[in-house]
Design an enzyme around this catalytic site. Structure first.
Site, mmCIF file in Angstrom:
data_model
loop_
_atom_site.group_PDB
_atom_site.id
_atom_site.type_symbol
_atom_site.label_atom_id
_atom_site.label_comp_id
_atom_site.label_asym_id
_atom_site.label_seq_id
_atom_site.Cartn_x
_atom_site.Cartn_y
_atom_site.Cartn_z
ATOM 1 N N TYR A 1 0.827 -1.206 0.000
ATOM 2 C CA TYR A 1 0.000 0.000 0.000
ATOM 3 C C TYR A 1 0.867 1.264 0.000
ATOM 4 O O TYR A 1 0.567 2.235 -0.694
ATOM 5 C CB TYR A 1 -0.924 0.004 1.224
ATOM 6 C CG TYR A 1 -1.871 1.183 1.271
ATOM 7 C CD1 TYR A 1 -3.119 1.119 0.647
ATOM 8 C CD2 TYR A 1 -1.515 2.365 1.920
ATOM 9 C CE1 TYR A 1 -3.983 2.206 0.679
ATOM 10 C CE2 TYR A 1 -2.373 3.451 1.956
ATOM 11 C CZ TYR A 1 -3.606 3.367 1.333
ATOM 12 O OH TYR A 1 -4.463 4.446 1.369
ATOM 13 N N PHE B 1 -8.873 21.484 -23.940
ATOM 14 C CA PHE B 1 -9.410 20.133 -24.008
ATOM 15 C C PHE B 1 -10.660 20.121 -23.138
ATOM 16 O O PHE B 1 -10.781 20.894 -22.188
ATOM 17 C CB PHE B 1 -8.386 19.098 -23.548
ATOM 18 C CG PHE B 1 -8.873 17.684 -23.685
ATOM 19 C CD1 PHE B 1 -9.213 17.170 -24.921
ATOM 20 C CD2 PHE B 1 -9.030 16.871 -22.567
ATOM 21 C CE1 PHE B 1 -9.692 15.882 -25.058
ATOM 22 C CE2 PHE B 1 -9.512 15.575 -22.693
ATOM 23 C CZ PHE B 1 -9.836 15.080 -23.942
ATOM 24 N N THR B 2 -11.590 19.236 -23.430
ATOM 25 C CA THR B 2 -12.909 19.269 -22.793
ATOM 26 C C THR B 2 -12.827 19.204 -21.271
ATOM 27 O O THR B 2 -13.385 20.048 -20.568
ATOM 28 C CB THR B 2 -13.771 18.119 -23.316
ATOM 29 O OG1 THR B 2 -13.024 16.896 -23.239
ATOM 30 C CG2 THR B 2 -14.170 18.355 -24.762
ATOM 31 N N ASP C 1 0.658 19.697 -20.799
ATOM 32 C CA ASP C 1 -0.131 18.473 -20.890
ATOM 33 C C ASP C 1 0.584 17.570 -21.882
ATOM 34 O O ASP C 1 0.543 17.794 -23.095
ATOM 35 C CB ASP C 1 -1.551 18.788 -21.366
ATOM 36 C CG ASP C 1 -2.424 17.537 -21.509
ATOM 37 O OD1 ASP C 1 -1.881 16.409 -21.444
ATOM 38 O OD2 ASP C 1 -3.641 17.681 -21.695
ATOM 39 N N LYS D 1 -2.630 7.355 -22.591
ATOM 40 C CA LYS D 1 -2.083 7.739 -23.890
ATOM 41 C C LYS D 1 -0.558 7.596 -23.875
ATOM 42 O O LYS D 1 0.005 6.797 -24.603
ATOM 43 C CB LYS D 1 -2.493 9.176 -24.231
ATOM 44 C CG LYS D 1 -4.000 9.372 -24.400
ATOM 45 C CD LYS D 1 -4.333 10.817 -24.729
ATOM 46 C CE LYS D 1 -5.834 11.049 -24.857
ATOM 47 N NZ LYS D 1 -6.410 10.393 -26.029
ATOM 48 N N ARG E 1 -15.894 15.555 -32.431
ATOM 49 C CA ARG E 1 -15.076 16.613 -31.855
ATOM 50 C C ARG E 1 -15.511 17.932 -32.490
ATOM 51 O O ARG E 1 -14.848 18.486 -33.345
ATOM 52 C CB ARG E 1 -13.590 16.380 -32.105
ATOM 53 C CG ARG E 1 -13.025 15.103 -31.508
ATOM 54 C CD ARG E 1 -12.622 15.222 -30.041
ATOM 55 N NE ARG E 1 -13.738 15.292 -29.125
ATOM 56 C CZ ARG E 1 -13.603 15.149 -27.799
ATOM 57 N NH1 ARG E 1 -12.407 14.940 -27.260
ATOM 58 N NH2 ARG E 1 -14.649 15.232 -27.005
ATOM 59 N N PHE F 1 -21.263 15.449 -24.193
ATOM 60 C CA PHE F 1 -20.903 14.525 -25.275
ATOM 61 C C PHE F 1 -20.635 13.119 -24.762
ATOM 62 O O PHE F 1 -20.700 12.158 -25.524
ATOM 63 C CB PHE F 1 -19.674 15.046 -26.040
ATOM 64 C CG PHE F 1 -18.396 15.050 -25.241
ATOM 65 C CD1 PHE F 1 -17.526 13.969 -25.297
ATOM 66 C CD2 PHE F 1 -18.062 16.130 -24.438
ATOM 67 C CE1 PHE F 1 -16.349 13.976 -24.567
ATOM 68 C CE2 PHE F 1 -16.881 16.146 -23.706
ATOM 69 C CZ PHE F 1 -16.026 15.066 -23.764
#
Length: 482
Positions: free
Chosen positions: A80, A132-133, A223, A266, A389, A455
Site C-alpha cells: 500500500y 481540451f474538454t 499536458d 495515452k 469533436r 458529449f
C-alpha cells in the site's frame, strides 16, 4: 529512424512489430447497426463494444502493450505504501523529464482536477494553445477563465503548416497585460492539440512561451498526454531537432516547463497518470490532494501492475521505431482519403485521422451537430466507432446559448499497434462511399442533454428519417455484404 523503400510504386507504412495476441472482432449487419445506434441515442460513447467492428473512438487506454510491458506486470509490488513499483516508476520519470517530484493519479483528468484546485480561483485566467474538454471543465468549475491563444494557422483545416498547435506569442503577451501576471493561474501548453486535429507545437514555440512565462513569473504547465506524437513531429519536421534523439528532444521540452502532467492511457500505453513537478513548493501545494482524492502517494489510484507497465512504456516511448507507427498510419489514411476527395484535416497530425464534417456535410447547420451526425452515419455504414469533436463536445453558456465549435471534426483514432493496414483501407472505403452519399445524411437534436460534458452521455435523435434512407442505399449498393 529506419527508412524502408518498396521496389514497387506503392508507399505504405511498414510495421516494426509483429502481432502475438489477437482479439476476435464482430461486424453486425447494417440493419442491426442502425438499431444499436438508435439504442445508443446517436452517441457513439454509448455503443457497446460487442456491436463495434473497429473501435476508433480513442487511443486512451486501448493502445497495445508490448511483450516487455506485460512481462513487467508480473513483478509488481502491491504494498500500500512505499512500494518498489512506485520507486521504479519515479526513477524512470526523473530520468526522462529531469524533474525531482512526482505525484501519481488514476488518469489525466485527475491531474487537471488537482491543478485547478491548487492554482485556479474565481476570475483567474489560464491561457493555452487550445482547450481540451475536461481541462476546460475543471478550470471553469473553479471559477477560472480559459483563454485560447492558438496561432491563426491552427484553425485552418487545410494547410501545410507543420506546427498548427503553436501558441501565438503576441496574443500571450496581450493576455498577460489584460489580466496582469497575478491574474494568470498558469499557462498551459497541450502537446498534440486534441480538438484541432492532433496538431503539434514546435520546440522553438515552447521555448518562446517559456521565456514569456519566466519574464512574468508565471508557471508553465505541459499536458504531455500526446507527447509521443509531438516528439515524432519535432524530430521529423523541425530542422534543429533532426539531429537530436527522441530522448534529447524530450529533455529539452521538459527543461522549459515547471509542471508536466499526463494521462498514461495515452503516454506510456498503460492506464493511469501523473504530475511531474520541478519546484518543491509547488509539489507541497499539490501533494495533500492526492491522498484526499486519488489514493496514497505511492500509487495514487493506479494499479501497481499498470505502474510497472507504465515504467516500461515510458522507456519505449524514447524509441523512434515505437512512436512513429501511429503518425505514419494516420498520414497514410489521410493521404488515401484525400485521393478520394474526402475532406480531412491537413497536414496529418497525431492521435487519429480527423475528418472535416464541416465540409463533408456542409448542408447541416452547426445547431444540428454535423460532426455528431457524421459519426452516427459512419457507424451505420461501417460498424466503425469514431468520436465527435465539434459543437457537441462544447458546453452551453449559462443562459442556454449554444457555443459553436471552431471546427466540426470526426476523429478516427489510431491506437498504437492495434489496427492492420487492411482495416485502415476498409475505413477509407466506407468513408469514400459515405461521402458519395453525403446528401442523405441529416442532423441531430438532443432528447437528453446533461449540463456538464454532455458529449459523454447525452442522447440525441435524427431530425428526419435520414438514417433509414442511408440503410436502404447501403443495401442497394452493397447487396448482402456486411
Amino acid at each position: 529512424m529506419a527508412t524502408v523503400k518498396f521496389y514497387g510504386n506503392e508507399t505504405v507504412p511498414l510495421e516494426m512489430h509483429k502481432v502475438r495476441i489477437v482479439q476476435k472482432l464482430n461486424l453486425p449487419p447494417v440493419e442491426r447497426r442502425l438499431e444499436k445506434m438508435t439504442e445508443a441515442g446517436n452517441n457513439t460513447f454509448l455503443l457497446k463494444n460487442d456491436d463495434i467492428f473497429l473501435d476508433m473512438l480513442t487511443d486512451s487506454g486501448v493502445n497495445a502493450m508490448s511483450d516487455r510491458q506485460q512481462a513487467a506486470m508480473m513483478v509488481a509490488d502491491d504494498s500500500y505504501a512505499g512500494s518498489a513499483t512506485y520507486s521504479r516508476l519515479e526513477h524512470q520519470l526523473r530520468d526522462i523529464f529531469g524533474m525531482h517530484y512526482f505525484l501519481p493519479t488514476h488518469q489525466g483528468r485527475a491531474c487537471e482536477h488537482i491543478l485547478a484546485k491548487v492554482f485556479v480561483s474565481p476570475g483567474k485566467a489560464v491561457p493555452m494553445n487550445y482547450h481540451f474538454t475536461t481541462t476546460k471543465a475543471h478550470i471553469t468549475l473553479q471559477g477560472g477563465v480559459v483563454e485560447e491563444l492558438v496561432s491563426d494557422a491552427g484553425l485552418e483545416v487545410v494547410s501545410v503548416n507543420p506546427f498548427k498547435g503553436n501558441m501565438d506569442i503576441g496574443k500571450l503577451r496581450a493576455t498577460i497585460e489584460k489580466y496582469g501576471p497575478e491574474g494568470i493561474a498558469f499557462v498551459r501548453m497541450e502537446s498534440g492539440t486534441n480538438l484541432i486535429g492532433g496538431q503539434p507545437f514546435s520546440l522553438q514555440n515552447l521555448a518562446d512561451v517559456s521565456n514569456v512565462c519566466k519574464e512574468n513569473g508565471i508557471p508553465l504547465v505541459l499536458d504531455a498526454s500526446l507527447l509521443a506524437d509531438n516528439l515524432y513531429f519535432n524530430k521529423t519536421r523541425e530542422e534543429h531537432c533532426k539531429s537530436l534523439s527522441i530522448r534529447e528532444i524530450t529533455r529539452r521540452t521538459a527543461d522549459l516547463c515547471d509542471v508536466i502532467y499526463f494521462s498514461a492511457r495515452k503516454l506510456g500505453c498503460a492506464r493511469g497518470g501523473g504530475i511531474c513537478i520541478r519546484d518543491q513548493a509547488l509539489f507541497e501545494k499539490m501533494r495533500p490532494l492526492v491522498p484526499l482524492y486519488e489514493g496514497f502517494l505511492t500509487y495514487g489510484g493506479m494499479s501497481v501492475r499498470e505502474m510497472e507497465a507504465l515504467a516500461v512504456g515510458l522507456e519505449e516511448t524514447m524509441d523512434e521505431e515505437m512512436i512513429n507507427q501511429g503518425p505514419q498510419f494516420i498520414a497514410y489514411m489521410v493521404d488515401q482519403l484525400q485521393e478520394r476527395g474526402v475532406p480531412v484535416i491537413t497536414p496529418a497530425g497525431g492521435l487519429g485521422c480527423h475528418v472535416d464534417a464541416g465540409r463533408f456535410i456542409d448542408h447541416i447547420p452547426q445547431a444540428q451537430y454535423p460532426a455528431g451526425a457524421l459519426a452516427a452515419a459512419l457507424y451505420i455504414a461501417s460498424g466503425i466507432r469514431g468520436m465527435e469533436r465539434g459543437t457537441l463536445s462544447e458546453q452551453r453558456e449559462p443562459d442556454g446559448r449554444e457555443i459553436f465549435a471552431n471546427m466540426e471534426l470526426v476523429r478516427l483514432a489510431m491506437p498504437r499497434r492495434v489496427f492492420t493496414l487492411s482495416q485502415v483501407k476498409y475505413a477509407v472505403d466506407r468513408l469514400a462511399w459515405l461521402y458519395d452519399n453525403r446528401k442523405l445524411i441529416g442532423g441531430l437534436q438532443f432528447i437528453e442533454e446533461p449540463e456538464v460534458l454532455r458529449f459523454f452521455y447525452g442522447r440525441l435523435k435524427p431530425v428526419s428519417d435520414w438514417q433509414n434512407k442511408l440503410v436502404a442505399k447501403f443495401r442497394e449498393d452493397f447487396g448482402d455484404s456486411l
